[in-house]
Design an enzyme around this catalytic site. Sequence first.
Site, PDB file in Angstrom:
ATOM      1  N   ASP A 251      22.500  17.578 -39.203  1.00  0.00           N
ATOM      2  CA  ASP A 251      23.896  17.212 -39.422  1.00  0.00           C
ATOM      3  C   ASP A 251      24.852  18.102 -38.633  1.00  0.00           C
ATOM      4  OD1 ASP A 251      22.989  15.276 -41.110  1.00  0.00           O
ATOM      5  OD2 ASP A 251      24.355  15.766 -42.741  1.00  0.00           O
TER       6      ASP A 251
ATOM      7  N   CYS B  71      16.063  19.207 -44.710  1.00  0.00           N
ATOM      8  CA  CYS B  71      17.500  19.040 -44.519  1.00  0.00           C
ATOM      9  C   CYS B  71      18.033  17.750 -45.131  1.00  0.00           C
ATOM     10  CB  CYS B  71      17.850  19.200 -43.045  1.00  0.00           C
ATOM     11  SG  CYS B  71      17.679  20.936 -42.530  1.00  0.00           S
ATOM     12  N   ASP B  72      19.301  17.495 -44.869  1.00  0.00           N
ATOM     13  CA  ASP B  72      20.149  16.671 -45.716  1.00  0.00           C
ATOM     14  C   ASP B  72      19.576  15.333 -46.154  1.00  0.00           C
ATOM     15  OD1 ASP B  72      21.667  18.765 -44.738  1.00  0.00           O
ATOM     16  OD2 ASP B  72      23.508  17.621 -44.762  1.00  0.00           O
ATOM     17  N   LYS B  73      19.088  14.510 -45.240  1.00  0.00           N
ATOM     18  CA  LYS B  73      18.675  13.152 -45.615  1.00  0.00           C
ATOM     19  C   LYS B  73      17.188  13.044 -45.877  1.00  0.00           C
ATOM     20  CE  LYS B  73      22.883  12.619 -44.940  1.00  0.00           C
ATOM     21  NZ  LYS B  73      23.036  13.920 -44.303  1.00  0.00           N
TER      22      LYS B  73
ATOM     23  N   SER C 134      30.725  17.170 -45.676  1.00  0.00           N
ATOM     24  CA  SER C 134      29.589  18.084 -45.643  1.00  0.00           C
ATOM     25  C   SER C 134      29.642  18.981 -46.867  1.00  0.00           C
ATOM     26  CB  SER C 134      29.657  18.931 -44.376  1.00  0.00           C
ATOM     27  OG  SER C 134      28.785  20.032 -44.463  1.00  0.00           O
TER      28      SER C 134
END
Length: 558
Positions: free
Chosen positions: A78, A119-121, A468
């Site tokens: 990201d 990480c994010d997803k 974010s």
Amino acid sequence: MRSDSVTKGTQQAPHRSLFNALGYTKEERERPLIGIVSSYNEIVPGHMNLDKIVDAVKMGVAMAGGTPVVFPAIAVCDGIAMGHIGMKYSLVTRDLIADSTECMALAHGFDALVCVPNCDKNVPGLLMAAARLNIPTIFVSGGPMLAGHVHGQKRSLSSMFEAVGSVAAGSMSMEELEEFEEKVCPTCGSCSGMYTANSMNCLTEAIGMGLQGNGTIPAVYSERIRLAKHAGMKIMELLEKDIKPRDIMSEKAFMNALVIDMALGCSTNSMLHLPAIAHEAGVKINLDIANELSEKTPNLCHLAPAGPTYMEDLNEAGGVYAVMNELNKKGLLYTNLITATGKTIAENIKGCVNKNPEVIRTIDNPYSATGGIAVLKGNIAPAGSVVKRSAVVPEMMEHTGPARVFECEEDAIDAIKSGKIVAGDVVVIRYEGPKGGPGMREMLNPTSAIAGMGLGSSVALITDGRFSGASRGASIGHVSPEAAVGGPIALIEEGDMIRINIPSNTLNADVSDEELAKRRANWQPREPKITTGYLSRYRAMVTSGTDGAILQIPGNEE
């Protein structure tokens, strides 16, 4: 065993010949096949160490009598994708990750899975896949980055983005910016604050799908290698006991996750991901539930960007289990639920003491009596919007100011950096929602620019996009319905007075219903910006951010 469909019987002789081609022995074929979903790549700092984690998982599986088989999942960084077309491709990968994992697991007859995201997803995408597949599954992440140090102070990626705003404001030199650039991200791992990646990894512990420390043990600690080996061994126990994701991810488990989310002060993105994961598990949660739980859940942690502490500090203070133990002192959790440890939550958190009440406030001395996330509704967001309340300064909890309206993120950033946004303004960025973007971009650049320009305590930002976990301030995202489908945010005009009241959970424009109706009569849908490729298909299938931005076939909406 599910793997019998590819390893046992006369009809499977061709299949066994292909296993021979892969170098598997007869002994390996006769053991349970354990799929290991590896999110390793060389572009995401939180994923560059996952090859080591995967190797440790493989050893753990083999030691416990299974045959480990590695296959990949994609991942977008990201931070690197931020502020350009790349951010349109961040959230959308969550569904690609879930779908591709489903394909690989069912196509090859795996008996169980170990998911290795960071990480994010990747974390929510693989949790969605786990709930959908419902075969024994455990998670072990790559771990958080250590905080950087600049001028004797701990720093993280949000400091870096805000430094860019400070340069634009003339309060930081290019030489100082270069020092930040060199020092704020010193190791591999997911960025060191309570951003989305770390939020979701902590919630994986909270919901019961990971072992103790999964969310907090730093990436560079050898303790994480040991954790990965234990996860590899533990999956064989879960397989033997037939403990599956939907046994763990029950409705009560999601209530626990929301409560712990509020206590930790997690990223607002958790309000997108938890409903999407729950949907795959056959559980319905909505934003109204979040407010109900927030009202009774104290906020115990102020990790960056909300405060001066970092993931390494939370780990040393006792981690997620210590936070859960604090919450349990007032009976805020369901503790008789089974988890991926093979034990109940009560058994897991027994004896997990809070070692640092400066990092994890005690239940009797919280930062606030209410949780870290609030859902706001009103004539701008009748279906809801989300703000990270724990990262809002007191003077912005209630704010009224004129709307400064922008049709995309880039136009807003230009206005902020050129000094056109002043104290008191409410920046409105629209047509950045799931369909409007498409892809629901994060708005870290404008929020960081506002903070870096010294306006963080006097300017608010609202958007049908998202933020974010590194964003702070009165940053209100997920405004629904979004502008692209005619939501009221599409009708806001320059200068309209916007009233934000976070304690009352309201977000309104001082515009009459009659005037809004007139504006609606003149509103015209916008032509899609992107009409080919994956984003076009995503736009056609994605639902509202308040529903978790899940994908549904048009006409089959629930």
